[in-house]
Motif scaffolding. Structure first.
Motif, PDB file in Angstrom:
ATOM      1  N   MET A   1      30.051  40.217  33.796  1.00  0.00           N
ATOM      2  CA  MET A   1      29.547  39.880  35.131  1.00  0.00           C
ATOM      3  C   MET A   1      30.675  39.277  35.967  1.00  0.00           C
ATOM      4  O   MET A   1      31.291  38.288  35.555  1.00  0.00           O
ATOM      5  N   ASN A   2      30.931  39.858  37.128  1.00  0.00           N
ATOM      6  CA  ASN A   2      31.977  39.378  38.022  1.00  0.00           C
ATOM      7  C   ASN A   2      31.381  38.325  38.965  1.00  0.00           C
ATOM      8  O   ASN A   2      30.961  38.628  40.087  1.00  0.00           O
ATOM      9  N   TYR A   3      31.368  37.075  38.512  1.00  0.00           N
ATOM     10  CA  TYR A   3      30.789  36.002  39.314  1.00  0.00           C
ATOM     11  C   TYR A   3      31.617  35.713  40.561  1.00  0.00           C
ATOM     12  O   TYR A   3      31.093  35.213  41.557  1.00  0.00           O
ATOM     13  N   HIS A   4      32.911  35.996  40.503  1.00  0.00           N
ATOM     14  CA  HIS A   4      33.767  35.762  41.667  1.00  0.00           C
ATOM     15  C   HIS A   4      33.357  36.668  42.832  1.00  0.00           C
ATOM     16  O   HIS A   4      33.372  36.247  43.998  1.00  0.00           O
ATOM     17  N   ALA A   5      32.996  37.918  42.516  1.00  0.00           N
ATOM     18  CA  ALA A   5      32.558  38.849  43.565  1.00  0.00           C
ATOM     19  C   ALA A   5      31.245  38.389  44.182  1.00  0.00           C
ATOM     20  O   ALA A   5      31.086  38.391  45.416  1.00  0.00           O
ATOM     21  N   ARG A   7      30.051  35.367  44.222  1.00  0.00           N
ATOM     22  CA  ARG A   7      30.305  34.124  44.953  1.00  0.00           C
ATOM     23  C   ARG A   7      30.979  34.403  46.293  1.00  0.00           C
ATOM     24  O   ARG A   7      30.630  33.785  47.315  1.00  0.00           O
ATOM     25  N   ALA A  95      35.922  47.639  45.448  1.00  0.00           N
ATOM     26  CA  ALA A  95      36.300  46.397  44.763  1.00  0.00           C
ATOM     27  C   ALA A  95      35.754  46.408  43.336  1.00  0.00           C
ATOM     28  O   ALA A  95      34.806  47.156  43.027  1.00  0.00           O
ATOM     29  N   PRO A  96      36.334  45.611  42.442  1.00  0.00           N
ATOM     30  CA  PRO A  96      35.839  45.552  41.049  1.00  0.00           C
ATOM     31  C   PRO A  96      34.529  44.779  40.951  1.00  0.00           C
ATOM     32  O   PRO A  96      34.435  43.717  40.334  1.00  0.00           O
ATOM     33  N   ALA A  97      33.509  45.314  41.612  1.00  0.00           N
ATOM     34  CA  ALA A  97      32.177  44.694  41.607  1.00  0.00           C
ATOM     35  C   ALA A  97      31.139  45.794  41.442  1.00  0.00           C
ATOM     36  O   ALA A  97      31.210  46.836  42.112  1.00  0.00           O
ATOM     37  N   SER A  98      30.191  45.571  40.556  1.00  0.00           N
ATOM     38  CA  SER A  98      29.148  46.557  40.317  1.00  0.00           C
ATOM     39  C   SER A  98      28.102  46.504  41.421  1.00  0.00           C
ATOM     40  O   SER A  98      28.077  45.572  42.239  1.00  0.00           O
ATOM     41  N   GLU A 101      26.085  43.351  41.242  1.00  0.00           N
ATOM     42  CA  GLU A 101      26.779  42.165  41.761  1.00  0.00           C
ATOM     43  C   GLU A 101      26.806  42.153  43.281  1.00  0.00           C
ATOM     44  O   GLU A 101      26.649  41.099  43.905  1.00  0.00           O
TER      45      GLU A 101
END
Length: 253
Positions: A1-5, A7, A95-98, A101
């Motif tokens: 999980m990309n929490y940075h994306a 956020r 971007a590297p976000a699903s 996300e």
């Protein structure tokens, strides 16, 4: 999980709300307060109690739901439409976000803003009419589920719309009328049998009824049915959004 994306999107969307504080927060609170003054004070003082609840207190859940529904749709639809309009949606998609996300970021921000407005409206309403919350946990549950469900619905509208006119079409012609006809200012038990049966086809009835039950312990329809309808609408919106990202509908064209 990309929490940075998640956020990053969440903070950007929340920041946009606080940059336009008067429009995003102050305006809907003032508008709803006028309803309390006119209907709760002026009109309500001449009306009999409904199910043992004063009219001023009776309309508090309905008016709160009215604001939460409309703002959830508006916030989420504009949040995803503007990147499409400006062309920055391609940067988000690359971007590297699903998809999950991306949706969490936009829908989470829209729902958070709506819940914040709902809480402020409830606090403001307490200044005009006295009321108690019989089931605080279920009140919070219905508030959050409704905000998330209609934020998902607004996300779908924002993807579907190809112009600012269409962005306002569904909220103005469908969501707002259904909310006013969904028992915001009255109990559907007050309607003749035919119209009451017809009103049960309105999905907003179940949302307002369940939310009102959490306040006063009385409802137009069973609370279990209200909860099931809310969850069903949420799952339907999730299914549509899943299809949108799988097919790239209006996102990659």
């Amino acid at each position: 999980m990309n929490y940075h994306a998640i956020r990053a999107i969440y903070i950007f969307e929340m920041g946009r709300a606080f940059r336009t504080l008067l429009q995003s927060i102050v305006s809907p609170v003032i508008s709803t307060s006028l309803y309390f003054v006119v209907f709760g004070g002026a009109v309500g003082s001449h009306m009999a109690a409904i199910d043992g609840v004063s009219y001023g207190a009776f309309i508090v859940p309905g008016l709160t739901m009215l604001s939460v529904l409309t703002l959830s749709v508006a916030n989420a639809s504009f949040g995803i439409y503007f990147p499409r309009f400006a062309g920055t949606i391609y940067e988000i998609l690359s971007a590297p976000a699903s998809a999950f996300e991306i949706v969490c970021g936009y829908v989470g921000a829209a729902a958070s803003k709506s819940i914040l407005i709902g809480v402020i409206i409830l606090i403001t309403a307490r200044c005009f009419v006295p009321f108690d919350i019989a089931h605080p946990f279920w009140m919070a549950a219905f508030l959050i589920l409704t905000a998330v469900s209609f934020s998902l619905f607004g996300f779908i509208i924002g993807v579907w719309a190809d112009g600012f006119e269409k962005l306002q079409l569904v909220p103005l012609l469908i969501v707002t009328p259904l909310t006013f006809l969904g028992g915001t200012f009255y109990s559907i038990d007050m309607l003749p049998p035919f119209w009451r049966t017809l009103t049960l086809a309105n999905p907003v009835v179940y949302l307002i009824s369940g939310f009102r039950w959490s306040f006063f312990g009385t409802a137009d329809v069973g609370v279990g049915l209200s909860l099931a309808m809310t969850l069903g609408f949420l799952l339907l919106c999730l299914a549509l959004i899943t299809w949108i990202f799988r097919t790239g509908y209006r996102l990659r064209a």
